[in-house]
Motif scaffolding. Structure first.
Motif, PDB file in Angstrom:
ATOM      1  N   LYS A  92       0.814  -1.221   0.000  1.00 55.75           N
ATOM      2  CA  LYS A  92       0.000   0.000   0.000  1.00 55.75           C
ATOM      3  C   LYS A  92       0.847   1.270   0.000  1.00 55.75           C
ATOM      4  CE  LYS A  92      -4.170  -1.823   2.221  1.00 55.75           C
ATOM      5  NZ  LYS A  92      -4.820  -2.275   0.980  1.00 55.75           N
ATOM      6  N   VAL A  94       1.817   4.808  -1.991  1.00 47.83           N
ATOM      7  CA  VAL A  94       1.122   5.716  -2.907  1.00 47.83           C
ATOM      8  C   VAL A  94       1.949   5.814  -4.192  1.00 47.83           C
ATOM      9  CG1 VAL A  94       0.230   8.044  -3.269  1.00 47.83           C
ATOM     10  CG2 VAL A  94       0.130   7.008  -0.991  1.00 47.83           C
ATOM     11  N   GLU A  96       1.836   7.568  -6.912  1.00 51.09           N
ATOM     12  CA  GLU A  96       2.224   8.838  -7.533  1.00 51.09           C
ATOM     13  C   GLU A  96       3.147   9.682  -6.643  1.00 51.09           C
ATOM     14  OE1 GLU A  96      -0.835   7.762  -6.951  1.00 51.09           O
ATOM     15  OE2 GLU A  96      -2.192   9.324  -6.259  1.00 51.09           O
ATOM     16  N   LEU A 105       4.770  10.222   4.941  1.00 56.30           N
ATOM     17  CA  LEU A 105       3.318  10.336   5.166  1.00 56.30           C
ATOM     18  C   LEU A 105       2.883  10.413   6.636  1.00 56.30           C
ATOM     19  CD1 LEU A 105       0.427  10.418   4.050  1.00 56.30           C
ATOM     20  CD2 LEU A 105       0.464   7.927   3.985  1.00 56.30           C
ATOM     21  N   ILE A 109       1.085  13.688   8.433  1.00 57.48           N
ATOM     22  CA  ILE A 109      -0.231  13.597   9.077  1.00 57.48           C
ATOM     23  C   ILE A 109      -0.165  14.084  10.524  1.00 57.48           C
ATOM     24  CG2 ILE A 109      -1.999  11.965   9.901  1.00 57.48           C
ATOM     25  CD1 ILE A 109      -1.421  10.349   7.309  1.00 57.48           C
TER      26      ILE A 109
ATOM     27  N   LYS B 174      -8.638   6.112  -8.771  1.00 54.42           N
ATOM     28  CA  LYS B 174      -7.238   6.507  -8.621  1.00 54.42           C
ATOM     29  C   LYS B 174      -7.006   7.245  -7.296  1.00 54.42           C
ATOM     30  CE  LYS B 174      -5.305   9.587 -11.200  1.00 54.42           C
ATOM     31  NZ  LYS B 174      -5.289  10.360 -12.456  1.00 54.42           N
ATOM     32  N   GLU B 177      -7.468   5.216  -3.825  1.00 57.27           N
ATOM     33  CA  GLU B 177      -6.344   4.427  -3.335  1.00 57.27           C
ATOM     34  C   GLU B 177      -5.459   5.260  -2.403  1.00 57.27           C
ATOM     35  OE1 GLU B 177      -3.944   2.945  -6.480  1.00 57.27           O
ATOM     36  OE2 GLU B 177      -2.974   1.468  -5.202  1.00 57.27           O
ATOM     37  N   ARG B 178      -5.087   6.460  -2.875  1.00 62.55           N
ATOM     38  CA  ARG B 178      -4.240   7.313  -2.050  1.00 62.55           C
ATOM     39  C   ARG B 178      -4.971   7.751  -0.780  1.00 62.55           C
ATOM     40  NH1 ARG B 178      -3.845  11.538  -5.137  1.00 62.55           N
ATOM     41  NH2 ARG B 178      -5.629  12.376  -4.053  1.00 62.55           N
ATOM     42  N   ILE B 181      -4.996   4.987   1.775  1.00 64.03           N
ATOM     43  CA  ILE B 181      -3.710   4.790   2.448  1.00 64.03           C
ATOM     44  C   ILE B 181      -3.494   5.885   3.480  1.00 64.03           C
ATOM     45  CG2 ILE B 181      -1.213   4.753   2.121  1.00 64.03           C
ATOM     46  CD1 ILE B 181      -1.790   3.503  -0.681  1.00 64.03           C
ATOM     47  N   MET B 182      -3.811   7.130   3.091  1.00 67.11           N
ATOM     48  CA  MET B 182      -3.660   8.227   4.049  1.00 67.11           C
ATOM     49  C   MET B 182      -4.539   7.991   5.274  1.00 67.11           C
ATOM     50  SD  MET B 182      -3.459  11.519   1.507  1.00 67.11           S
ATOM     51  CE  MET B 182      -2.783  12.682   2.685  1.00 67.11           C
ATOM     52  N   ARG B 192      -6.954  14.074   3.581  1.00 69.34           N
ATOM     53  CA  ARG B 192      -6.969  13.088   2.505  1.00 69.34           C
ATOM     54  C   ARG B 192      -7.385  13.728   1.189  1.00 69.34           C
ATOM     55  NH1 ARG B 192     -10.558   8.304   5.298  1.00 69.34           N
ATOM     56  NH2 ARG B 192      -9.856   8.804   7.390  1.00 69.34           N
ATOM     57  N   GLU B 268     -13.888   3.670   2.460  1.00 73.50           N
ATOM     58  CA  GLU B 268     -12.745   2.919   2.970  1.00 73.50           C
ATOM     59  C   GLU B 268     -12.953   1.458   2.660  1.00 73.50           C
ATOM     60  OE1 GLU B 268     -11.049   3.417   6.961  1.00 73.50           O
ATOM     61  OE2 GLU B 268     -11.723   5.496   6.809  1.00 73.50           O
ATOM     62  N   GLU B 269     -11.955   0.848   2.056  1.00 74.36           N
ATOM     63  CA  GLU B 269     -12.101  -0.568   1.727  1.00 74.36           C
ATOM     64  C   GLU B 269     -11.636  -1.409   2.908  1.00 74.36           C
ATOM     65  OE1 GLU B 269      -8.024  -1.722  -0.478  1.00 74.36           O
ATOM     66  OE2 GLU B 269      -9.431  -0.512  -1.616  1.00 74.36           O
TER      67      GLU B 269
END
Ligand SMILES: Nc1ncnc2c1ncn2[C@@H]1O[C@H](COP(=O)(O)OP(=O)(O)OP(=O)(O)O)[C@@H](O)[C@H]1O
Ligand SMILES: [Mg+2]
Lengths: 223, 270
Positions: A92, A94, A96, A105, A109, B174, B177-178, B181-182, B192, B268-269
């Motif tokens: 997992k 990111v 990009e 990250l 945060i 797209k 996904e980010r 994760i955040m 996010r 959220e998955e």
């Protein structure tokens, strides 16, 4: 001893017709190093997901870091997650973002300032031997390298709890040893509680650890 | 390369919306300018027993620009069969007065109808000629032209929006996904989505600037200017300040709206 995790009659399920973890009871003390083993599909990743609140308890109660995860608010959950470092089975990262930014990250945060963040990331990159790859993107790295990035990210914010899902699954002997050393180091020096899902407990372990085995939806303490 | 591709789809979509809007604006301005031109050439003729005054009439009707008294000489000339000067003067007195009424803008058929009715109610007014059939045909033609262009612009916007919605699912995937994760590391929803909002605002700026360049080129193009000259009107094709700001605001609103859709659709998955 402080308990970081307490599960009582905990059941976990993705849907109503199949329960993966059935009414288990266990607790993990602060500063413990725990291995979780079990056959593929036994529910190891499922258990970890419940510990970081991605999968809510179906029954029973689960308290992590003093936070009851059954019906937890998103605000409380975000607060808890800032103190947990996770290594996912599928990394997992990111896509990009550069390696460097990925590792940053958790620090971003938590709102650390730039110099602290940069110093921390530099030192972590050195630890996982990826200093020369800092500017690359995840998909430009090998699986093992991505796994090391994920490891560095999990350590970045000095979490009180590290959850690692097969962190050495894709690594060669040398890199695996690197990861075990990092996890042991965090546990010994920073008193971080570490929970690792793995198929093989390394023979080189020099520290005391707990071992849970999952079978038929039940969790047994092995030692 | 990756980052260019990231921006391209939204920028192209936004640009197409901005293009439709500006084309519509240009057509609208052209029609207004043309209406003004028509109003300048258009006039009604009123026949009245009493003298009419511009001031009094304008008080009742904002539409009226001014009155122009038509000299009766030309009419008298036609009747002139060797009348004495005295008789001619007498005739001049008894002949009704002719006025030409100029309007401020080209009236709609109903405006015209209303104006006619109320002028006829004025004491002394005998007759009014408004050349209605010519007027109505011209007006209907203008209206048709405007409807066609509006429909065209509207259809273009609808097609673009449909395309955007198709793309939206890809963007959603797209960005999801980010954002996921955040979230797993405890980022609140605003953090996010911050990346997403920044990206879409940047795209809005890129699209507006491209639009600016495109319309600046168009508005200085000789062929385009010649077209307007042929019709005989002067139109602001692209105002580099107001039109640009207007397009920018539209682009920002659209892209923020899209980003909001993505954030709201974020799940959220497990
Ligand atoms: N997102 C999901 N939705 C529904 N069912 C799932 C989901 N993830 C896992 N499962 C099911 O839950 C069970 C346990 O899966 P889990 O991923 O926890 O196994 P695991 O012990 O981690 O296996 P492995 O060692 O292969 O990683 C499996 O039967 C799997 O099919
Ligand atoms: Mg697993």
């Amino acid at each position: 001893m402080d308990k970081v995790i307490v599960a009582e009659n905990l059941s976990l399920a993705y849907s109503s017709d199949e329960t993966i973890i059935k009414k288990v009871n266990f607790s993990i003390n602060s500063g413990e190093f725990v291995f979780v083993t079990g056959a593929s599909g036994s529910g190891k990743s499922t258990l970890l997901k419940s510990l970081y609140g991605a999968l809510k308890p179906k029954e029973g109660s689960l308290v992590v870091g003093g936070v009851e995860l059954k019906g937890v608010s998103s605000k409380k959950l975000n607060f808890l997650r800032k103190h947990i470092g996770i290594v996912f089975q599928d990394y997992k990262l990111v896509k990009e973002w550069t390696i460097e930014k990925n590792i940053m990250l958790p620090l971003i945060i938590s709102g650390y300032d730039k110099t602290v963040t940069q110093n921390q990331v530099d030192s972590l990159l050195k630890h996982v031997r990826l200093k020369h790859q800092a500017g690359k993107y995840p998909l430009e790295l090998s699986g093992g390298e991505q796994q090391r990035v994920a490891m560095a990210r999990a350590l970045a914010h000095n979490p009180i709890l590290i959850l690692a899902d097969e962190p050495t699954g894709n690594l060669d002997e040398y890199s695996s040893q690197l990861i075990w050393n990092l996890l042991e180091g965090a546990n010994q020096q920073l008193k971080t509680t570490v929970i690792v899902v793995t198929h093989h407990i390394p023979e080189t372990m020099t520290i005391d650890y707990k071992h849970f085995h999952i079978e038929y939806g039940e969790i047994h303490a092995v030692n | 390369m990756q980052s260019i591709k990231n921006h391209l789809s939204l920028v192209v979509a936004l640009l197409s919306i901005l293009f439709s809007i500006q084309i519509f604006t240009i057509v609208d301005r052209s029609i207004e300018a043309y209406k003004e031109k028509l109003a300048m050439n258009y006039s009604m003729v009123v026949v009245s027993q009493k003298n009419l005054k511009t001031k009094e009439l304008r008080k009742q009707h904002k539409l009226i620009s001014y009155l122009e008294k038509l000299s009766p000489d030309s009419i008298i000339k036609k009747l002139d069969t060797g009348m004495s000067a005295k008789n001619i003067d007498f005739l001049k007195l008894t002949l009704p007065k002719f006025y030409k009424i100029k309007l401020t803008h080209f009236p709609t058929p109903s405006e015209l109808e209303k104006l006619k009715k109320s002028i006829l109610q004025i004491k002394g007014v005998k007759k009014i000629e408004s050349f209605e059939t010519t007027h109505n045909t011209t007006y209907k033609l203008l209206l048709l032209f405007k409807t066609v262009i509006s429909t065209f612009s509207f259809a273009m916007i609808v097609v673009t929006v449909l395309l955007i919605f198709k793309e939206l699912r890809i963007w959603q995937f797209k960005h999801n996904e980010r954002m996921n994760i955040m979230g797993l590391f405890g980022a609140p929803v605003w953090l996010r989505s911050a990346v997403l909002f920044r990206l879409s605002i940047v795209d809005a700026f890129i699209a507006s600037i491209l639009g600016f360049v495109m319309f600046s080129i168009i508005s200085s193009n000789k062929w385009v200017l010649d077209q307007f000259k042929t019709i005989g009107i002067e139109v602001v094709i692209f105002d580099p300040i107001f039109d640009f700001l207007f397009l920018l605001v539209i682009a920002v609103i659209v892209s923020i709206l899209l980003a909001t859709f993505i954030v709201l659709g974020h799940k959220e998955e497990v």
